[in-house]
Design an enzyme around this catalytic site. Structure first.
Site, mmCIF file in Angstrom:
data_model
loop_
_atom_site.group_PDB
_atom_site.id
_atom_site.type_symbol
_atom_site.label_atom_id
_atom_site.label_comp_id
_atom_site.label_asym_id
_atom_site.label_seq_id
_atom_site.Cartn_x
_atom_site.Cartn_y
_atom_site.Cartn_z
ATOM 1 N N ASP A 52 26.139 41.292 39.645
ATOM 2 C CA ASP A 52 27.110 40.408 39.001
ATOM 3 C C ASP A 52 28.508 40.766 39.498
ATOM 4 O OD1 ASP A 52 27.438 38.464 36.529
ATOM 5 O OD2 ASP A 52 28.989 40.023 36.309
ATOM 6 N N GLU B 269 27.976 33.745 38.642
ATOM 7 C CA GLU B 269 28.415 34.793 39.583
ATOM 8 C C GLU B 269 27.357 35.892 39.668
ATOM 9 O OE1 GLU B 269 29.812 34.133 36.606
ATOM 10 O OE2 GLU B 269 30.754 35.906 35.691
ATOM 11 N N ASP C 205 35.149 29.770 44.361
ATOM 12 C CA ASP C 205 34.009 29.279 45.150
ATOM 13 C C ASP C 205 33.949 29.973 46.503
ATOM 14 O OD1 ASP C 205 33.272 27.645 43.131
ATOM 15 O OD2 ASP C 205 33.961 25.763 44.051
ATOM 16 N N ASN D 299 38.874 33.777 38.736
ATOM 17 C CA ASN D 299 39.073 32.321 38.700
ATOM 18 C C ASN D 299 40.399 31.969 38.028
ATOM 19 O OD1 ASN D 299 36.951 31.071 40.052
ATOM 20 N ND2 ASN D 299 35.541 31.347 38.323
#
Lengths: 314, 138
Positions: A183, A226, A200, A191
């Site tokens: 992860d 993620e 992305d 983000n």
């Protein structure tokens, strides 16, 4: 078109042959039913014009064989019947003939029938082509449906299918697998700090680096937002943890700037668990263990690999 | 029609003579074959007539043999084949006789069958003569 004329009467064959040549078609001939069947198989005619009564195989039997053969290309069938045999025509059409002609064979009549034959065989070839395209498209869809469009990795759907096979191999052949759940650390804040487009892009780069770090036989999946999952076959715990450690280090070396993370670059945490043949646990449980190990990695400060430390069943 | 009176006097047989509406050779069909032959280049009609006459003679011989052996199946099959090739060639009268012969049952009066086979033979002679005339005039 290529037209096969099946008739035991040579006079009839010669007339049909002359008419077909005059109409610009290629003509094959057979003097009995068995010969006609051979010619159908080897010559692939577009149209078969068959007499009703022939030695070896009757026109009706030939008709049934052609229809039952399940070939890709369509064979247009015209039965030759006697003047008074509407019943014959009915029987023949029911058995799969497309049309019938009444003897004696007339050139102009034949020309008219062959217009329909050309149309129908063209439609059938179009259909066959479209069916082929549809099959290709389906195959493509099957692949697309199992791939994550952002990272190009296999997705959750592909993993679910892989797990079924995995369980079977573990129980049947005694294979051993390690499962690593990874992860990205503080991805939400990444983000928030850099925007979703940057997020992305980071996912793509991490995916590519993880993929590069896998060995032949390992399979990597995008598990969730993620989260990534790697199935490592035949890896006992030390071997598995070495491989996953390589992945973790690889991501760190990408040096993607992440102000929200303790060491300033993007990192991942990983949890590792093993699917042992001796333990015979369901995949779900192993997955839960990997998840717990991942949780512990997060708890212990992130950017690290943890594994379950339960007793190994010999 | 010269033999009409003769046949009528025969009490065993129904009156039989060439039906005026059934031509020996259907000139329309022969004409079509002639045009077809011109289109594909070749002597289609003369080739066909040679073929037809040879095959027909063989089939008539087969009919006679089948008659002697009381082989009903062979008789019907040969009659059917000859009917088909007659129809293709425009030998309408011969085709009609063959059709009647093809339809005879196993238990039909043998005399009737013998007469029909004889009729096939004489009808074939007429066709042969007509074809010779046609080919010599073309």
């Amino acid at each position: 078109m290529r037209v096969l004329v099946a008739d035991d009467d040579e006079t009839s064959r010669l007339i049909a042959q002359a008419a077909l040549h005059d109409l610009g078609h290629e003509c094959l001939t057979a003097s009995d039913g068995a010969e006609a069947w051979e010619a159908v198989l080897s010559g692939h005619p577009d149209v078969v014009i068959s007499d009703w009564i022939m030695p070896g195989l009757t026109g009706l039997e030939l008709c049934q064989r052609i229809r039952n053969r399940n070939a890709g290309d369509y064979t247009y069938l015209i039965l030759l019947t006697s003047q008074e045999s509407v019943a014959q025509a009915h029987e023949g059409m029911s058995a799969g003939a497309d049309d019938y002609l009444i003897k004696p064979l007339d050139r102009d009549d034949l020309e008219v029938r062959l217009i329909a034959a050309a149309r129908v065989t063209y439609l059938h070839s179009q259909l066959a082509r479209q069916r082929g395209e549809l099959e290709d498209l389906n195959l493509e869809l099957i692949t697309v449906a199992r791939r994550d469009s952002l990272t190009g990795l296999s997705n959750r759907r592909a993993l679910d299918e892989e797990f079924e096979k995995l369980e079977a191999r573990v129980t049947r052949y005694g294979h051993r697998y390690s499962i690593a759940l990874m992860d990205i650390d503080h991805f939400k804040s990444f983000n928030d700090l850099y925007g979703h487009q940057a997020g992305d892009q980071a996912l793509r780069e991490v995916a590519a680096r993880l993929a590069a770090a896998t060995r032949k036989g390992d399979s990597l999946y995008r598990y969730g937002g993620e989260e990534f999952l790697c199935v490592l076959p035949e890896r006992a715990r030390p071997g598995g943890s070495v491989a996953v450690e390589r992945m973790r280090a690889g991501v760190e070396q990408l040096a993607i700037c992440h102000r929200g993370n303790a060491n300033g670059v993007l990192t991942i945490s990983a949890g590792l668990s093993t699917l042992d043949p001796g333990a015979s646990r369901p995949v779900d449980e192993v997955l839960r263990e990997a998840d717990q190990a991942l949780y512990r990695a997060k708890q212990l400060g992130r950017n690290r690999v943890e594994q379950m430390t339960v007793a190994v069943v010999p | 029609m010269a033999n009409c009176a003769l046949t009528l006097s025969d009490e065993r047989e129904p009156p039989r003579w060439r039906d005026a509406v059934e031509p020996i050779l259907d000139l329309e069909i022969i004409g079509r074959l002639e045009r077809l032959g011109e289109a594909v280049g070749g002597n289609l009609v003369s080739d066909l007539s040679a073929l037809f006459l040879t095959d027909a003679a063989k089939l008539v011989a087969e009919l006679s043999e089948a008659l002697v052996r009381h082989d009903h199946a062979t008789l019907c099959r040969a009659a059917h084949t000859l009917r088909g090739s007659s129809a293709n060639f425009g030998a309408t009268g011969l085709g009609r006789v063959c059709e009647r012969l093809e339809a005879v049952g196993v238990n039909d009066d043998p005399a009737n069958v013998v007469a029909l086979v004889g009729e096939v033979g004489s009808e074939l002679d007429l066709v042969r003569a007509a074809l010779d005339t046609w080919l010599s005039t073309v």
